[in-house]
Scaffold this motif. Structure first.
Motif, PDB file in Angstrom:
ATOM      1  N   TRP A   1      34.654  64.260  39.326  1.00 47.92           N
ATOM      2  CA  TRP A   1      35.941  63.588  39.432  1.00 47.92           C
ATOM      3  C   TRP A   1      37.027  64.540  39.935  1.00 47.92           C
ATOM      4  O   TRP A   1      37.795  64.203  40.833  1.00 47.92           O
ATOM      5  N   MET A   2      37.105  65.716  39.377  1.00 48.48           N
ATOM      6  CA  MET A   2      38.149  66.651  39.794  1.00 48.48           C
ATOM      7  C   MET A   2      37.936  67.090  41.244  1.00 48.48           C
ATOM      8  O   MET A   2      38.901  67.290  41.978  1.00 48.48           O
ATOM      9  N   ALA A   3      36.682  67.197  41.686  1.00 44.80           N
ATOM     10  CA  ALA A   3      36.398  67.561  43.076  1.00 44.80           C
ATOM     11  C   ALA A   3      36.714  66.412  44.032  1.00 44.80           C
ATOM     12  O   ALA A   3      37.140  66.642  45.165  1.00 44.80           O
ATOM     13  N   ASP A   4      36.534  65.177  43.586  1.00 42.81           N
ATOM     14  CA  ASP A   4      36.705  64.005  44.457  1.00 42.81           C
ATOM     15  C   ASP A   4      38.088  63.355  44.385  1.00 42.81           C
ATOM     16  O   ASP A   4      38.421  62.525  45.225  1.00 42.81           O
ATOM     17  N   LYS A   5      38.878  63.722  43.413  1.00 43.24           N
ATOM     18  CA  LYS A   5      40.158  63.050  43.140  1.00 43.24           C
ATOM     19  C   LYS A   5      41.058  62.971  44.370  1.00 43.24           C
ATOM     20  O   LYS A   5      41.567  61.899  44.706  1.00 43.24           O
ATOM     21  N   ASP A   6      41.257  64.071  45.075  1.00 44.85           N
ATOM     22  CA  ASP A   6      42.141  64.069  46.248  1.00 44.85           C
ATOM     23  C   ASP A   6      41.595  63.180  47.364  1.00 44.85           C
ATOM     24  O   ASP A   6      42.353  62.490  48.042  1.00 44.85           O
ATOM     25  N   GLU A   7      40.284  63.190  47.553  1.00 46.86           N
ATOM     26  CA  GLU A   7      39.655  62.352  48.578  1.00 46.86           C
ATOM     27  C   GLU A   7      39.806  60.869  48.233  1.00 46.86           C
ATOM     28  O   GLU A   7      40.068  60.040  49.118  1.00 46.86           O
TER      29      GLU A   7
ATOM     30  N   PRO B   1      38.681  67.494  27.981  1.00 52.46           N
ATOM     31  CA  PRO B   1      38.159  67.427  29.350  1.00 52.46           C
ATOM     32  C   PRO B   1      36.992  68.383  29.616  1.00 52.46           C
ATOM     33  O   PRO B   1      36.190  68.130  30.499  1.00 52.46           O
ATOM     34  N   ASP B   2      36.886  69.451  28.830  1.00 54.71           N
ATOM     35  CA  ASP B   2      35.802  70.411  29.047  1.00 54.71           C
ATOM     36  C   ASP B   2      34.601  70.175  28.130  1.00 54.71           C
ATOM     37  O   ASP B   2      33.695  71.011  28.050  1.00 54.71           O
ATOM     38  N   ASP B   3      34.549  69.016  27.465  1.00 53.35           N
ATOM     39  CA  ASP B   3      33.420  68.705  26.594  1.00 53.35           C
ATOM     40  C   ASP B   3      32.137  68.676  27.427  1.00 53.35           C
ATOM     41  O   ASP B   3      32.080  68.037  28.482  1.00 53.35           O
TER      42      ASP B   3
ATOM     43  N   MET C   1      33.336  65.198  34.883  1.00 52.66           N
ATOM     44  CA  MET C   1      34.620  65.852  35.137  1.00 52.66           C
ATOM     45  C   MET C   1      34.572  66.712  36.398  1.00 52.66           C
ATOM     46  O   MET C   1      35.520  66.718  37.187  1.00 52.66           O
ATOM     47  N   ALA C   2      33.485  67.438  36.606  1.00 50.97           N
ATOM     48  CA  ALA C   2      33.379  68.271  37.807  1.00 50.97           C
ATOM     49  C   ALA C   2      33.436  67.405  39.060  1.00 50.97           C
ATOM     50  O   ALA C   2      34.154  67.711  40.017  1.00 50.97           O
TER      51      ALA C   2
ATOM     52  N   CYS D   1      43.722  66.371  33.889  1.00 50.24           N
ATOM     53  CA  CYS D   1      43.048  65.559  32.885  1.00 50.24           C
ATOM     54  C   CYS D   1      43.407  66.141  31.525  1.00 50.24           C
ATOM     55  O   CYS D   1      43.195  67.326  31.271  1.00 50.24           O
ATOM     56  N   ILE D   2      43.958  65.322  30.675  1.00 50.11           N
ATOM     57  CA  ILE D   2      44.401  65.753  29.362  1.00 50.11           C
ATOM     58  C   ILE D   2      43.340  65.467  28.301  1.00 50.11           C
ATOM     59  O   ILE D   2      43.119  66.257  27.401  1.00 50.11           O
TER      60      ILE D   2
END
Length: 119
Positions: free
Chosen positions: A46-52, A34-36, A43-44, A6-7
């Protein structure tokens, strides 16, 4: 997103009285890192679920698109009163990046790394 990274997050608000969120329609774009803290839960998750999510779409074994977006729609408040979001769409065929030309270096490096990793 550039590949798996995520940019930036972009909040697109239609012009007063409008429904379109394109720059051409007068929408206002507000960019966030992304760290706002405002989007930390989103973000937490989405990044955890993205691969699934990618696996559920039948593309879990493929590299992620080089340049792509995931559009989120504001959902109901959670039990803590925080905002929730629902994925509205993924876009990798017509991503407008005219306002992010400074990402060219990141895009190039990600493309090279993806090709090298596939060999």
């Amino acid at each position: 997103m550039v590949g798996p990274n995520c940019i930036e997050l972009v909040h697109k608000k239609p012009a007063e009285g409008g429904v379109s969120a394109t720059l051409q329609s007068g929408a206002v774009y507000t960019k966030y890192k992304p760290d706002d803290k405002k989007f930390a839960k989103l973000m937490a998750k989405w990044m955890a679920d993205k691969d699934e999510v990618m696996a559920a779409l039948g593309i879990g074994d493929q590299p992620l698109p080089l340049i792509w977006t995931s559009d989120f729609i504001l959902g109901e408040k959670d039990a803590d009163g925080d905002d929730t979001y629902v994925v509205g769409e993924f876009n990798c065929s017509c991503v407008g990046i005219t306002q992010q030309l400074y990402l060219a270096d990141s895009v190039g490096k990600t493309a090279l790394n993806t090709v090298v990793a596939s060999k």
